[in-house]
Design a protein around this motif. Structure first.
Motif, PDB file in Angstrom:
ATOM      1  N   UNK A 178       0.978  -1.388   0.081  1.00 27.41           N
ATOM      2  CA  UNK A 178      -0.183   0.011   0.000  1.00 27.41           C
ATOM      3  C   UNK A 178       0.539   0.961   0.004  1.00 27.41           C
ATOM      4  N   UNK A 179       1.340   1.384   0.611  1.00 30.01           N
ATOM      5  CA  UNK A 179       2.668   2.354   0.836  1.00 30.01           C
ATOM      6  C   UNK A 179       3.697   2.709  -0.448  1.00 30.01           C
ATOM      7  N   UNK A 180       3.880   1.344  -0.702  1.00 31.73           N
ATOM      8  CA  UNK A 180       4.758   1.334  -2.748  1.00 31.73           C
ATOM      9  C   UNK A 180       3.585   2.450  -3.275  1.00 31.73           C
ATOM     10  N   UNK A 181       2.144   1.724  -3.467  1.00 33.00           N
ATOM     11  CA  UNK A 181       1.937   2.265  -4.158  1.00 33.00           C
ATOM     12  C   UNK A 181       1.188   4.302  -3.965  1.00 33.00           C
ATOM     13  N   UNK A 182       0.958   4.372  -2.861  1.00 32.15           N
ATOM     14  CA  UNK A 182       0.616   5.243  -2.761  1.00 32.15           C
ATOM     15  C   UNK A 182       1.526   6.359  -3.413  1.00 32.15           C
ATOM     16  N   UNK A 228      12.485  11.240  -7.300  1.00 34.84           N
ATOM     17  CA  UNK A 228      12.880  10.788  -6.132  1.00 34.84           C
ATOM     18  C   UNK A 228      11.516   9.969  -4.990  1.00 34.84           C
ATOM     19  N   UNK A 229      10.283  10.704  -5.800  1.00 35.68           N
ATOM     20  CA  UNK A 229       8.929   9.349  -5.797  1.00 35.68           C
ATOM     21  C   UNK A 229       9.359   8.060  -6.164  1.00 35.68           C
ATOM     22  N   UNK A 274       9.442   0.547  -0.495  1.00 33.46           N
ATOM     23  CA  UNK A 274       8.731  -0.742   0.398  1.00 33.46           C
ATOM     24  C   UNK A 274       8.730  -1.879  -0.261  1.00 33.46           C
ATOM     25  N   UNK A 275       9.368  -1.634  -1.385  1.00 29.80           N
ATOM     26  CA  UNK A 275       9.439  -2.545  -2.415  1.00 29.80           C
ATOM     27  C   UNK A 275      10.212  -4.495  -2.234  1.00 29.80           C
ATOM     28  N   UNK A 276      11.108  -3.866  -1.218  1.00 28.38           N
ATOM     29  CA  UNK A 276      12.216  -4.520  -0.984  1.00 28.38           C
ATOM     30  C   UNK A 276      11.796  -4.842   0.542  1.00 28.38           C
TER      31      UNK A 276
END
Length: 504
Positions: A108-112, A248-249, A256-258
């Protein structure tokens, strides 16, 4: 109100009192913003990116499923209690994820974060599109002026050639003078053909970017708030450039993918609930006097634990892959930063240089205009040759073309500098032809949706097609800048034969 907004808005208001059919730069920017397929496609791509957030969040929400079936035993044993002839069943299962090793939160954090990157990238697309519109707009103005100058030059050389032939007939000039005039006229005609071809190309590119053919284009408004030093431009660009923010984003999202990749080695816990219904449809114990139950229900409730022990090295490979992609994203930030710095510095240098070229070219045009008048006057008394006149005319034309090109280069470089600094987007330009596209509106609309049913429907084309626009010509529809519209033929009386002052 931003200064660039005020200038473009005032330019749009001023155009209402201008010539009929006149287009302003603001008009062109608004049309491109509303109908250019690059920007409309980027918006659709961003809407697709928005959907990655509810997709990632769905992995952490409860899931409910049901199944059912009907079985007909065509061949069974003689014991009807153990083998009913037919069976119908239905079941329902509820799974509530309790712990996924951080995979859901990381996804979720990666998607956001990627949504935020996409929004910044959309800003960058806007700035790039507007820079292309400005370049296309100024290219048409420049090339129209160059065509007009070359047409004027051809007319002047035709006058010179006729005069040279007349003076040759009476013996005042030689065949060499006539040949020089003929050669210059041929060169001028070829230059005019090239200028006309370039004008057609610029107009077609304008149609490609803006979506409509250019009319009579007004002069663009001045650009405000340009930095006074390269350092200010670079510092602003590093802080506000949308492409750099997007890079940068994207780098942040890979972190988060890691986390998501590492979660594959951790246990997963879920709460599980299920219900089952069966019915043998009277086929269980058929043909006996014993009464047996033909249907029943069952329910289960518990916890499910999955503990990975060995997966053939897949989790480690996924972690290494995610870390490598993180490294790639980190390098991409540096690459984008280099590009932003180079764009800011080069645009600043081109702008300052073009401003100086404009000043020098204005002086050159005035000096060459005076020089041409003097050469023609001296020719009338026999102290200058036809070649001197031809050279003076060519120098005046060259200085006029240089001035037109420098004005174009200065404006385009200045706007490109504003784009590098993050100050050339729709929110800065005041495009009030309707509400500006808000990428947050769609994101807020879909981010918390959990319904399995619903869609936005078949998308309709937004960008306009240009196949029906007429092929462009090299006809110049706008008047030449008065500063450039200086006739090189001063209409001085030509002296011939024995009346020539040089013979007295």
């Amino acid at each position: 109100m931003r200064p660039l907004f005020r200038l473009l808005l005032l330019a749009g208001v001023a155009s209402l009192a201008g010539p009929a059919g006149a287009d302003t730069l603001r008009d062109a920017l608004l049309r491109a913003y509303q109908t250019n397929p690059t920007i409309t496609g980027a918006r659709a791509a961003q809407r697709a990116t928005d959907e990655t957030v509810p997709i990632a969040r769905a992995a952490g929400l409860p899931s409910l499923s049901s199944s059912g079936g009907y079985t007909e035993n065509v061949l069974s044993s003689s014991n009807s209690f153990a083998s009913p002839a037919r069976e119908a069943n239905a079941s329902t299962n509820l799974v509530v994820p309790l712990y996924r090793g951080g995979a859901v939160r990381g996804s979720v954090r990666a998607a956001e974060t990627r949504v935020a990157a996409g929004q910044a990238s959309l800003r960058s697309t806007e700035a790039t599109l507007f820079t292309n519109v400005v370049a296309a707009y100024l290219d048409v103005i420049r090339d129209e002026a160059i065509v007009a100058l070359n047409q004027q030059n051809v007319r002047v050389l035709e006058v010179n050639l006729r005069a040279s032939r007349d003076r040759f007939q009476v013996g005042d000039l030689t065949r060499t003078d006539v040949a020089q005039s003929e050669a210059r006229l041929s060169i001028a005609r070829s230059q005019l053909q090239s200028a006309e071809a370039q004008l057609i190309s610029s107009r077609e590119f304008y149609i490609r970017i803006v979506g409509t053919e250019p009319g009579v284009l007004d002069e663009p408004p001045p650009l405000p708030n340009l930095p006074v030093t390269t350092e200010v431009a670079v510092q602003t660009a590093l802080a506000d450039n949308p492409a750099l923010i997007a890079a940068a984003r994207q780098r942040d999202a890979t972190r988060y993918d890691v986390t998501v990749a590492r979660s594959a080695r951790l246990p997963q816990v879920s709460a599980v609930a299920g219900g089952n219904y069966y019915n043998y449809l009277g086929s269980l114990g058929a043909g006996t006097s014993t009464s047996v139950g033909q249907s029943g229900t069952a329910a289960t409730l518990g916890l499910s634990l999955s503990l990975p022990l060995f997966q053939g090295g897949r989790p480690a490979a996924q972690v290494r892959r995610a870390e490598a992609l993180q490294g790639q994203a980190t390098e991409a930030v540096t690459e984008t930063e280099r590009a932003v710095v180079a764009q800011a510095r080069s645009s600043f240098a081109v702008y300052r240089s073009s401003v100086e070229v404009i000043q020098s070219s204005e002086q050159a045009v005035a000096a060459n205009r005076l020089s041409l008048e003097g050469v023609r006057a001296e020719n009338s008394v026999g102290t200058r040759t036809i070649l001197d006149i031809l050279n003076a005319e060519q120098e005046l034309l060259n200085s006029q073309v240089t001035l037109v090109s420098a004005r174009r280069d200065a404006y385009v470089a200045g706007f490109s500098l504003l784009a590098a600094m993050g100050r050339a987007e729709a929110r800065d330009l005041g495009l009030d032809g309707g509400p500006l596209y808000d990428p947050f509106a769609n994101y807020n609309r879909v981010r918390h949706r959990i319904s399995d049913f619903g869609s936005d429907g078949e998308p309709a084309p937004v960008a306009t097609r240009t196949a029906d626009t007429p092929p462009q010509t090299a006809v110049v529809r706008r008047p030449l800048d008065p500063a450039l519209d200086t006739p090189v033929d001063t209409n001085r009386p030509l002296t011939t034969g024995s009346a020539a002052p040089s013979r007295h």
